[in-house]
Design an enzyme around this catalytic site. Structure first.
Site, PDB file in Angstrom:
ATOM      1  N   PRO A 187     -15.491  -3.215   5.901  1.00 11.76           N
ATOM      2  CA  PRO A 187     -16.238  -3.036   7.237  1.00 11.76           C
ATOM      3  C   PRO A 187     -16.014  -1.893   7.505  1.00 11.76           C
ATOM      4  O   PRO A 187     -14.738  -1.733   8.090  1.00 11.76           O
ATOM      5  CB  PRO A 187     -15.842  -4.267   7.869  1.00 11.76           C
ATOM      6  CG  PRO A 187     -14.956  -5.011   7.157  1.00 11.76           C
ATOM      7  CD  PRO A 187     -14.590  -4.118   5.964  1.00 11.76           C
ATOM      8  N   ASP A 196     -10.856   0.980   7.807  1.00 12.97           N
ATOM      9  CA  ASP A 196     -11.049  -0.444   7.121  1.00 12.97           C
ATOM     10  C   ASP A 196     -10.883  -1.436   8.466  1.00 12.97           C
ATOM     11  O   ASP A 196      -9.670  -1.593   8.662  1.00 12.97           O
ATOM     12  CB  ASP A 196     -10.302  -0.540   5.989  1.00 12.97           C
ATOM     13  CG  ASP A 196     -10.509  -2.028   5.327  1.00 12.97           C
ATOM     14  OD1 ASP A 196     -11.182  -2.884   6.048  1.00 12.97           O
ATOM     15  OD2 ASP A 196     -10.020  -2.025   4.120  1.00 12.97           O
ATOM     16  N   HIS A 197     -11.862  -1.890   8.928  1.00 11.21           N
ATOM     17  CA  HIS A 197     -11.457  -2.747  10.024  1.00 11.21           C
ATOM     18  C   HIS A 197     -11.086  -4.198   9.598  1.00 11.21           C
ATOM     19  O   HIS A 197     -10.674  -5.126  10.415  1.00 11.21           O
ATOM     20  CB  HIS A 197     -12.841  -3.112  10.731  1.00 11.21           C
ATOM     21  CG  HIS A 197     -12.635  -3.305  12.264  1.00 11.21           C
ATOM     22  ND1 HIS A 197     -11.346  -3.878  12.746  1.00 11.21           N
ATOM     23  CD2 HIS A 197     -13.469  -3.204  13.282  1.00 11.21           C
ATOM     24  CE1 HIS A 197     -11.757  -4.181  13.977  1.00 11.21           C
ATOM     25  NE2 HIS A 197     -12.722  -3.607  14.542  1.00 11.21           N
ATOM     26  N   ARG A 198     -10.717  -4.416   8.416  1.00 14.74           N
ATOM     27  CA  ARG A 198     -10.003  -5.662   7.825  1.00 14.74           C
ATOM     28  C   ARG A 198      -8.583  -5.499   7.908  1.00 14.74           C
ATOM     29  O   ARG A 198      -7.856  -6.398   8.436  1.00 14.74           O
ATOM     30  CB  ARG A 198     -10.250  -5.758   6.639  1.00 14.74           C
ATOM     31  CG  ARG A 198     -11.662  -6.304   6.137  1.00 14.74           C
ATOM     32  CD  ARG A 198     -11.933  -6.359   4.737  1.00 14.74           C
ATOM     33  NE  ARG A 198     -11.534  -5.103   4.074  1.00 14.74           N
ATOM     34  CZ  ARG A 198     -11.311  -5.088   2.617  1.00 14.74           C
ATOM     35  NH1 ARG A 198     -11.411  -6.001   1.872  1.00 14.74           N
ATOM     36  NH2 ARG A 198     -10.813  -3.958   2.047  1.00 14.74           N
TER      37      ARG A 198
END
Ligand code: COA
Length: 567
Positions: free
Chosen positions: A356, A532-534
């Site tokens: 994401p 990387d929004h994770r």
């Protein structure tokens, strides 16, 4: 005159690399260091230099072959050298664990089809002439100590071909298939699953092919070549001939190959292959194995992913893009993409679908930093390096990663852990004729601007000359993609997953800056950060980018001083 075998040097990976070009022919004269073949891995293309000079007496590889470190490439005859038995490329003596065993193993891993066929024919001739018992030891498996037998791939009485997998060993880091050194019948198996073995230990006894064939060769039964064995479960076997099976196995255009199970219904894949499948989200049951005894190889998994991508995201729920015949609208050329370009496309697609992405933007006011850089021009000339803004950006990123360690992380493949990194390695996107490559500068935080200037130029040159090794492109925490020399005001780069983020650098421009009394010209550097929004949240990324911008913009912050070499 002595014959020397030139082998693939350490290419820094266990993965096979594809021969994309053979630069010499039999009869050619080669010099030491002259490039003889070009190898292409997923990430780099490497020209392999000759380790010996002389006349090429045989070329043992061809385009399309997959080679690993240690595989023989050419044989060179030199008049200058005196022949010795040790130097001659003799195969390892059967049953004798020796230095030669390593070479023999390398040959099994990567011979050309013709070469392998020749060796098999040779083996068959020898076997017919003098049937004998062959003790099979564990070959040179590298410095790994005791390793566990995780699979016995044959049974006593089986007929095997040279190169067929006898058993599979697994260490902490890798699984290794141990190939049969000759064709013949398995007389004895001296180890069982779960046993620990080490290099040189006897694992099996074979009876060479001639003896076995003479003893038992039922009429009409084909030799037990793996490729001719039915691949379907036993109950479905009788109805298909080998030819039909080949046709059935070949995927129709736009169709994925069918799932194939081992005879017992289990899927035969080593831990590395399973890990790769997990990382890529691939269900092994949907992949067609091509390894010996229906074992899965990493290549099988990658080929499956490429096929899925070629189909336009089949299985991902993404509607397929309708095919268009571009030729209907004008003249076109259909050009084959290089392996690197295809890998880049696959990697980008994988990152785009898995990560994401969030992108954040800011401008660094580099007015003062640019003055400082220009002041250093004379020194740069003296040192023989070109000082562009890039080394400063590298150093500033390293300082920001150090200041904001919550950003120097990766998401663990299990999706449940964060890997915090105590090192700072930063990759650099380099545009090359072969495709995009991302060599990595290690320990950027420990290097000064001059070292970084030298290293960026050295790595970019190595990339453009096709000299990067896979290890040059591994271990990055973060990447920088600079289009500053080309232009543009901003872009959203794709994260080079599993790294945490990537900084897009656009072209610096002079713009009006309000100093409280008047507009004055300042130089602004547009930066875009995709992450990387994770692995991190917006606050981590915001703090990282703010720190970076401050370091590049300030004259007096602690890190601005470090950047200028004053701390
Ligand atoms: N703004 C304005 N000018 C810039 C700049 C920026 N952000 N970055 C570099 N420049 C200038 C340099 O100062 C240099 O000018 P000069 O010759 O007057 O001194 C000129 O642009 C050329 O720089 P370059 O030789 O490209 O060096 P670099 O250190 O900036 O970049 C590489 C090195 C290897 C990154 C670069 O050659 C490269 O390959 N860029 C392409 C990266 C790419 O493809 N990205 C896409 C990824 S998706």
């Amino acid at each position: 005159m002595s014959k020397q075998t030139v082998k693939v040097p350490d290419i820094g990976t266990d993965e096979p690399a594809e021969v994309t070009e053979v630069l010499v022919s039999e009869g050619d004269s080669v010099e030491v260091e002259q490039s003889i073949i070009v190898l292409e891995t997923d990430k780099a293309s490497v020209e392999v230099p000759s380790s010996h000079g002389g006349k090429v007496v045989s070329v043992l590889v061809k385009e399309g072959d997959q080679l690993k470190t240690g595989a023989a490439i050419i044989e060179v005859q030199s008049e200058a050298e005196v022949q010795t038995d040790e130097e001659a490329p003799v195969p390892a003596e059967q049953g004798q664990p020796s230095a030669g065993a390593k070479d023999a193993t390398a040959d099994y891993e990567s011979p050309s089809a013709e070469h392998r066929e020749e060796k098999r024919e040779e083996g068959k001739r020898e076997a017919t002439e003098a049937p004998k018992e062959i003790n099979v030891p564990v070959p040179d498996i590298g410095d790994v100590g005791d390793v566990e037998v995780i699979e016995i791939s044959v049974a006593v009485g089986d007929q095997v071909e040279e190169g067929d997998t006898l058993l599979v060993l697994e260490s902490d880091k890798a699984s290794m298939e141990i190939p049969s050194p000759a064709s013949g019948k398995v007389l004895k198996l001296l180890v069982g699953e779960g046993d620990k073995v080490k290099q040189g230990q006897q694992i099996a006894v074979l009876q060479s092919a001639g003896a076995a064939v003479a003893e038992k060769a039922p009429e009409g039964k084909p030799e037990t070549k793996r490729t001719e064995k039915p691949v379907s479960p036993p109950e479905q076997r009788p109805t298909t001939t080998p030819v039909q099976q080949t046709q059935a196995a070949a995927a129709q255009p736009g169709e994925l190959p069918p799932a194939v199970e081992a005879g017992d219904g289990s899927l035969h894949a080593g831990p590395a292959v399973r890990r790769l499948a997990r990382q890529l989200g691939v269900d092994l049951g949907k992949v067609k194995p091509t390894g010996p005894r229906k074992r899965y190889t990493k290549e099988d998994v990658r080929n499956y992913v490429n096929k899925v991508i070629a189909r336009g995201g089949a299985g991902t729920g993404i509607p397929q893009v309708p095919a268009v015949d571009f030729a209907e609208f004008g003249e076109i050329n259909r050009v084959k993409m290089s392996k690197i370009k295809r890998s880049t496309a696959a990697n980008m697609h994988r990152a785009w679908l898995n990560v994401p992405h969030v992108s954040q933007f800011d401008d660094a006011d580099i007015t003062e930093l640019e003055s400082f850089r220009k002041e250093k021009k004379a020194e740069a000339e003296k040192r023989g390096v070109k000082l562009t803004p890039l080394p400063f950006i590298f150093k500033a990123c390293a300082l920001a990663l150090k200041a904001e360690p919550s950003f120097n992380v990766s998401l663990d493949p299990d999706g449940e852990h964060i890997i915090e990194k105590h090192y700072i390695n930063i990759g650099m996107a380099v545009d090359t004729p072969a495709g995009l490559m991302v060599p990595v500068i290690r320990d950027v935080d420990k290097k000064d601007i001059w070292q970084l200037a030298e290293e960026t130029v050295a790595l970019a040159t190595k990339a453009r000359d096709g000299k990067l090794l896979p290890k040059d492109m591994q271990g990055g925490c973060f990447s920088i993609s600079s289009l500053g020399a080309i232009g543009g005001q901003g872009f959203t780069p794709v994260v080079n997953t599993p790294e945490v983020g990537i900084l897009g650098v656009s072209k610096a421009a002079i713009k009006p800056f309000w100093d409280g009394k008047a507009f004055v010209p300042h130089t602004f550097l547009p930066l875009s950060l995709s992450y990387d929004h994770r692995a991190v949240n917006g606050a981590d990324a915001g703090r990282f980018l703010t720190h970076l911008v401050k370091t590049l913009s300030s004259e007096t912050s602690d890190d601005a001083l470090v950047l200028r070499g004053h701390a």
